[in-house]
Design a protein around this motif. Structure first.
Motif, PDB file in Angstrom:
ATOM      1  N   ALA A  28     -19.212  14.623 -14.929  1.00 47.57           N
ATOM      2  CA  ALA A  28     -19.973  14.677 -16.187  1.00 47.57           C
ATOM      3  C   ALA A  28     -21.125  13.669 -16.165  1.00 47.57           C
ATOM      4  O   ALA A  28     -22.253  13.985 -16.578  1.00 47.57           O
ATOM      5  N   LEU A  29     -20.867  12.475 -15.653  1.00 47.61           N
ATOM      6  CA  LEU A  29     -21.928  11.460 -15.584  1.00 47.61           C
ATOM      7  C   LEU A  29     -23.054  11.921 -14.660  1.00 47.61           C
ATOM      8  O   LEU A  29     -24.239  11.718 -14.952  1.00 47.61           O
ATOM      9  N   ASN A  30     -22.680  12.561 -13.554  1.00 46.13           N
ATOM     10  CA  ASN A  30     -23.705  13.027 -12.625  1.00 46.13           C
ATOM     11  C   ASN A  30     -24.503  14.203 -13.194  1.00 46.13           C
ATOM     12  O   ASN A  30     -25.689  14.363 -12.874  1.00 46.13           O
ATOM     13  N   LEU A  31     -23.869  15.015 -14.025  1.00 46.89           N
ATOM     14  CA  LEU A  31     -24.599  16.117 -14.673  1.00 46.89           C
ATOM     15  C   LEU A  31     -25.674  15.539 -15.605  1.00 46.89           C
ATOM     16  O   LEU A  31     -26.788  16.062 -15.677  1.00 46.89           O
ATOM     17  N   LYS A  32     -25.355  14.471 -16.303  1.00 44.45           N
ATOM     18  CA  LYS A  32     -26.355  13.810 -17.165  1.00 44.45           C
ATOM     19  C   LYS A  32     -27.441  13.131 -16.315  1.00 44.45           C
ATOM     20  O   LYS A  32     -28.625  13.179 -16.638  1.00 44.45           O
ATOM     21  N   GLN A  33     -27.007  12.486 -15.223  1.00 43.54           N
ATOM     22  CA  GLN A  33     -27.975  11.845 -14.314  1.00 43.54           C
ATOM     23  C   GLN A  33     -29.010  12.873 -13.854  1.00 43.54           C
ATOM     24  O   GLN A  33     -30.215  12.610 -13.859  1.00 43.54           O
ATOM     25  N   ALA A  34     -28.522  14.064 -13.477  1.00 42.81           N
ATOM     26  CA  ALA A  34     -29.431  15.132 -13.043  1.00 42.81           C
ATOM     27  C   ALA A  34     -30.250  15.659 -14.232  1.00 42.81           C
ATOM     28  O   ALA A  34     -31.456  15.904 -14.102  1.00 42.81           O
ATOM     29  N   HIS A  35     -29.629  15.835 -15.373  1.00 43.57           N
ATOM     30  CA  HIS A  35     -30.298  16.301 -16.599  1.00 43.57           C
ATOM     31  C   HIS A  35     -31.553  15.461 -16.872  1.00 43.57           C
ATOM     32  O   HIS A  35     -32.611  15.973 -17.226  1.00 43.57           O
ATOM     33  N   ALA A  53     -23.251  22.193 -19.194  1.00 41.89           N
ATOM     34  CA  ALA A  53     -22.189  21.928 -18.214  1.00 41.89           C
ATOM     35  C   ALA A  53     -21.534  20.577 -18.495  1.00 41.89           C
ATOM     36  O   ALA A  53     -20.308  20.440 -18.420  1.00 41.89           O
ATOM     37  N   ASP A  54     -22.345  19.583 -18.838  1.00 46.06           N
ATOM     38  CA  ASP A  54     -21.811  18.247 -19.161  1.00 46.06           C
ATOM     39  C   ASP A  54     -20.809  18.329 -20.319  1.00 46.06           C
ATOM     40  O   ASP A  54     -19.713  17.764 -20.250  1.00 46.06           O
ATOM     41  N   THR A  55     -21.182  19.052 -21.365  1.00 43.10           N
ATOM     42  CA  THR A  55     -20.292  19.191 -22.522  1.00 43.10           C
ATOM     43  C   THR A  55     -18.968  19.822 -22.101  1.00 43.10           C
ATOM     44  O   THR A  55     -17.883  19.362 -22.497  1.00 43.10           O
ATOM     45  N   GLN A 136      -6.986  26.216 -16.902  1.00 37.79           N
ATOM     46  CA  GLN A 136      -8.082  26.355 -17.881  1.00 37.79           C
ATOM     47  C   GLN A 136      -9.324  25.607 -17.406  1.00 37.79           C
ATOM     48  O   GLN A 136     -10.445  26.082 -17.529  1.00 37.79           O
ATOM     49  N   GLY A 137      -9.114  24.406 -16.868  1.00 39.26           N
ATOM     50  CA  GLY A 137     -10.232  23.620 -16.339  1.00 39.26           C
ATOM     51  C   GLY A 137     -10.905  24.331 -15.175  1.00 39.26           C
ATOM     52  O   GLY A 137     -12.134  24.335 -15.053  1.00 39.26           O
ATOM     53  N   LEU A 138     -10.081  24.957 -14.340  1.00 37.47           N
ATOM     54  CA  LEU A 138     -10.636  25.671 -13.176  1.00 37.47           C
ATOM     55  C   LEU A 138     -11.525  26.842 -13.596  1.00 37.47           C
ATOM     56  O   LEU A 138     -12.531  27.122 -12.937  1.00 37.47           O
ATOM     57  N   HIS A 139     -11.168  27.520 -14.692  1.00 36.55           N
ATOM     58  CA  HIS A 139     -12.033  28.597 -15.193  1.00 36.55           C
ATOM     59  C   HIS A 139     -13.446  28.065 -15.434  1.00 36.55           C
ATOM     60  O   HIS A 139     -14.442  28.681 -15.049  1.00 36.55           O
ATOM     61  N   VAL A 140     -13.518  26.915 -16.070  1.00 35.89           N
ATOM     62  CA  VAL A 140     -14.810  26.319 -16.415  1.00 35.89           C
ATOM     63  C   VAL A 140     -15.534  25.821 -15.162  1.00 35.89           C
ATOM     64  O   VAL A 140     -16.722  26.089 -14.963  1.00 35.89           O
ATOM     65  N   LEU A 141     -14.812  25.104 -14.320  1.00 42.61           N
ATOM     66  CA  LEU A 141     -15.432  24.526 -13.121  1.00 42.61           C
ATOM     67  C   LEU A 141     -15.981  25.613 -12.205  1.00 42.61           C
ATOM     68  O   LEU A 141     -17.102  25.504 -11.688  1.00 42.61           O
ATOM     69  N   GLU A 142     -15.196  26.677 -12.003  1.00 41.30           N
ATOM     70  CA  GLU A 142     -15.639  27.722 -11.083  1.00 41.30           C
ATOM     71  C   GLU A 142     -16.795  28.524 -11.682  1.00 41.30           C
ATOM     72  O   GLU A 142     -17.698  28.962 -10.967  1.00 41.30           O
ATOM     73  N   LYS A 143     -16.801  28.702 -13.001  1.00 45.80           N
ATOM     74  CA  LYS A 143     -17.914  29.405 -13.643  1.00 45.80           C
ATOM     75  C   LYS A 143     -19.197  28.565 -13.568  1.00 45.80           C
ATOM     76  O   LYS A 143     -20.265  29.069 -13.216  1.00 45.80           O
TER      77      LYS A 143
END
Ligand code: FE2
Length: 158
Positions: A28-35, A53-55, A136-143
């Motif tokens: 999540a931190l890296n998604l914001k760093q890239a954002h 994606a971060d959310t 449930q987490g994997l659904h999100v991560l893979e999407k």
């Protein structure tokens, strides 16, 4: 307090979930760093996508931490723990092209997905509820991994 799982099992489950929590916070931190730091023609679309994606990844982290506490085990979301223990490759500092950022993030999603799949397998023998949460987490991560990788013209298939 009376809980369905004994203490040893709860400790074991929590240690598996803690590793996933650490990776999810790092991601999540890296998604914001890239954002913030991406540059290039895809900026607008990717900037907005990375926030979404971060959310979603933060929601995964929250679910993992709250599952640990529901098992009467502490969750550790401290920055220093994440820095010391994350299994993900580091995200580079500084301005970064959209394409480069996506490649790094896809690698990080791959790491988080592999760890989650391994964790799910271990949990399947000891706690179906935690296993379900990881699924449930994997659904999100893979999407999200797909939605990032689809923005690359030449995506590695493996
Ligand atoms: Fe923002």
């Amino acid at each position: 307090m009376s809980l369905a799982l004994n203490e040893n099992t709860r400790e074991h489950v929590a240690s598996i979930l803690q590793d996933l929590l650490t990776d999810a916070i790092d991601l999540a931190l890296n998604l914001k760093q890239a954002h913030w730091n991406i540059r290039g023609p895809q900026f607008r679309a990717l900037h907005l996508h990375l926030d979404e994606a971060d959310t979603q990844v933060r929601e995964i982290a929250d679910g993992l931490a709250e599952r640990m506490v529901a098992l009467d085990m502490p969750a550790d979301g401290r920055a220093r723990t994440v820095a010391d223990d994350s299994s993900l490759a580091p995200f580079p500092p500084g301005m970064i092209s959209c394409e480069e950022a996506i490649r790094h993030l896809v690698d990080q999603f791959d790491g988080a997905i592999a760890a989650s799949r391994k964790a799910r397998e271990r949990l399947s023998e000891i706690d179906a509820v935690s296993e379900d949460l990881v699924i449930q987490g994997l659904h999100v991560l893979e999407k999200q991994r797909w939605m990032l990788a689809a923005q690359l013209e030449h995506t590695r298939s493996s």
